[in-house]
Design a protein around this motif. Structure first.
Motif, PDB file in Angstrom:
ATOM      1  N   SER A   1       0.842  -1.191   0.000  1.00  9.45           N
ATOM      2  CA  SER A   1       0.000   0.000   0.000  1.00  9.45           C
ATOM      3  C   SER A   1       0.875   1.238   0.000  1.00  9.45           C
ATOM      4  CB  SER A   1      -0.914   0.003   1.233  1.00  9.45           C
ATOM      5  OG  SER A   1      -0.149   0.052   2.423  1.00  9.45           O
ATOM      6  N   GLY A   2       0.255   2.368  -0.302  1.00 11.37           N
ATOM      7  CA  GLY A   2       0.947   3.639  -0.176  1.00 11.37           C
ATOM      8  C   GLY A   2       1.283   4.347  -1.466  1.00 11.37           C
ATOM      9  N   GLY A   3       0.992   3.755  -2.597  1.00 14.63           N
ATOM     10  CA  GLY A   3       1.306   4.419  -3.851  1.00 14.63           C
ATOM     11  C   GLY A   3       0.471   5.662  -4.069  1.00 14.63           C
ATOM     12  N   GLY A   4       0.853   6.434  -5.081  1.00 11.00           N
ATOM     13  CA  GLY A   4       0.114   7.639  -5.389  1.00 11.00           C
ATOM     14  C   GLY A   4       0.822   8.482  -6.421  1.00 11.00           C
ATOM     15  N   LEU A   5       0.292   9.669  -6.630  1.00 12.61           N
ATOM     16  CA  LEU A   5       0.849  10.624  -7.589  1.00 12.61           C
ATOM     17  C   LEU A   5       1.562  11.738  -6.828  1.00 12.61           C
ATOM     18  CD1 LEU A   5       1.104  11.918 -10.412  1.00 12.61           C
ATOM     19  CD2 LEU A   5      -1.169  12.919 -10.042  1.00 12.61           C
ATOM     20  N   VAL A   6       2.839  11.923  -7.136  1.00 10.56           N
ATOM     21  CA  VAL A   6       3.617  12.974  -6.493  1.00 10.56           C
ATOM     22  C   VAL A   6       4.401  13.719  -7.563  1.00 10.56           C
ATOM     23  CG1 VAL A   6       3.819  11.740  -4.294  1.00 10.56           C
ATOM     24  CG2 VAL A   6       5.566  11.446  -6.068  1.00 10.56           C
ATOM     25  N   GLN A   7       5.003  14.830  -7.150  1.00  9.61           N
ATOM     26  CA  GLN A   7       5.845  15.598  -8.063  1.00  9.61           C
ATOM     27  C   GLN A   7       7.313  15.222  -7.854  1.00  9.61           C
ATOM     28  OE1 GLN A   7       4.821  19.716  -7.293  1.00  9.61           O
ATOM     29  NE2 GLN A   7       3.292  19.673  -8.939  1.00  9.61           N
ATOM     30  N   ALA A   8       8.097  15.468  -8.851  1.00  8.99           N
ATOM     31  CA  ALA A   8       9.535  15.225  -8.740  1.00  8.99           C
ATOM     32  C   ALA A   8      10.099  15.974  -7.535  1.00  8.99           C
ATOM     33  CB  ALA A   8      10.247  15.654 -10.015  1.00  8.99           C
ATOM     34  N   GLY A   9      10.929  15.285  -6.777  1.00 10.11           N
ATOM     35  CA  GLY A   9      11.518  15.870  -5.583  1.00 10.11           C
ATOM     36  C   GLY A   9      10.752  15.576  -4.308  1.00 10.11           C
ATOM     37  N   ASP A  10       9.523  15.101  -4.450  1.00  8.85           N
ATOM     38  CA  ASP A  10       8.704  14.775  -3.290  1.00  8.85           C
ATOM     39  C   ASP A  10       9.128  13.445  -2.683  1.00  8.85           C
ATOM     40  OD1 ASP A  10       5.455  16.111  -4.367  1.00  8.85           O
ATOM     41  OD2 ASP A  10       7.279  17.072  -3.591  1.00  8.85           O
ATOM     42  N   SER A  11       8.513  13.145  -1.537  1.00  5.61           N
ATOM     43  CA  SER A  11       8.730  11.871  -0.840  1.00  5.61           C
ATOM     44  C   SER A  11       7.429  11.096  -0.777  1.00  5.61           C
ATOM     45  CB  SER A  11       9.239  12.122   0.582  1.00  5.61           C
ATOM     46  OG  SER A  11      10.489  12.779   0.571  1.00  5.61           O
ATOM     47  N   LEU A  12       7.573   9.793  -0.661  1.00  4.78           N
ATOM     48  CA  LEU A  12       6.410   8.917  -0.557  1.00  4.78           C
ATOM     49  C   LEU A  12       6.832   7.654   0.173  1.00  4.78           C
ATOM     50  CD1 LEU A  12       3.412   8.761  -1.574  1.00  4.78           C
ATOM     51  CD2 LEU A  12       4.290   7.416  -3.504  1.00  4.78           C
ATOM     52  N   GLY A  13       5.934   7.125   0.994  1.00  4.82           N
ATOM     53  CA  GLY A  13       6.243   5.890   1.708  1.00  4.82           C
ATOM     54  C   GLY A  13       5.330   4.770   1.280  1.00  4.82           C
ATOM     55  N   LEU A  14       5.921   3.598   1.079  1.00  2.53           N
ATOM     56  CA  LEU A  14       5.168   2.394   0.776  1.00  2.53           C
ATOM     57  C   LEU A  14       5.261   1.456   1.963  1.00  2.53           C
ATOM     58  CD1 LEU A  14       6.360   1.632  -2.883  1.00  2.53           C
ATOM     59  CD2 LEU A  14       4.467   3.077  -2.120  1.00  2.53           C
ATOM     60  N   SER A  15       4.229   0.651   2.143  1.00  3.41           N
ATOM     61  CA  SER A  15       4.240  -0.316   3.228  1.00  3.41           C
ATOM     62  C   SER A  15       3.809  -1.678   2.704  1.00  3.41           C
ATOM     63  CB  SER A  15       3.306   0.123   4.353  1.00  3.41           C
ATOM     64  OG  SER A  15       3.423  -0.752   5.468  1.00  3.41           O
TER      65      SER A  15
END
Length: 118
Positions: free
Chosen positions: A6-20
């Motif tokens: 889980s945890g995917g999504g749409l972000v911009q370049a340079g952003d952070s995102l966490g998957l679990s």
């Protein structure tokens, strides 16, 4: 062993995102737990892995210094913290686990889509 990413999504370049990745079932039978990704039109590739018992990690070169994999044995989860994301990180991300004593990844979760816009 069942794995749920889980945890995917749409972000911009340079952003952070966490998957679990949540594991259930015979988790004591796991060895390494890894994250893989598959970009459109490309083969699936290894991203990072962590040993479920000892905690040793390894990463593919393109994510070293930007991604961090960690495990939380009490919660039966393996997380992938992704920082400084790039458009080329866009892919479906899968978590997978090895059986103890095996080098192949036998257990696979469903994918979660990460899209990084420029």
């Amino acid at each position: 062993v069942q794995l749920q990413a889980s945890g995917g999504g749409l972000v911009q370049a340079g952003d952070s995102l966490g998957l679990s990745c949540a594991a259930s079932g015979r988790t004591f039978s796991m060895n390494d737990v890894g994250w893989f990704r598959q970009a459109p039109g490309k083969e699936r590739e290894f991203v990072a892995a962590i040993n479920w018992w000892g905690g040793s990690t390894n990463y593919t070169d393109s994510v070293k210094g930007r991604f961090k994999i960690s495990r939380h044995n009490a919660k039966n989860t393996v997380d992938l913290q992704m920082n400084t994301l790039r458009p080329e990180d866009t892919a479906v991300y899968y978590c997978a686990a090895q059986r103890r004593g095996q080098s192949e990844y036998d257990y696979w979760g469903q994918g979660t889509l990460v899209t990084v816009s420029s």
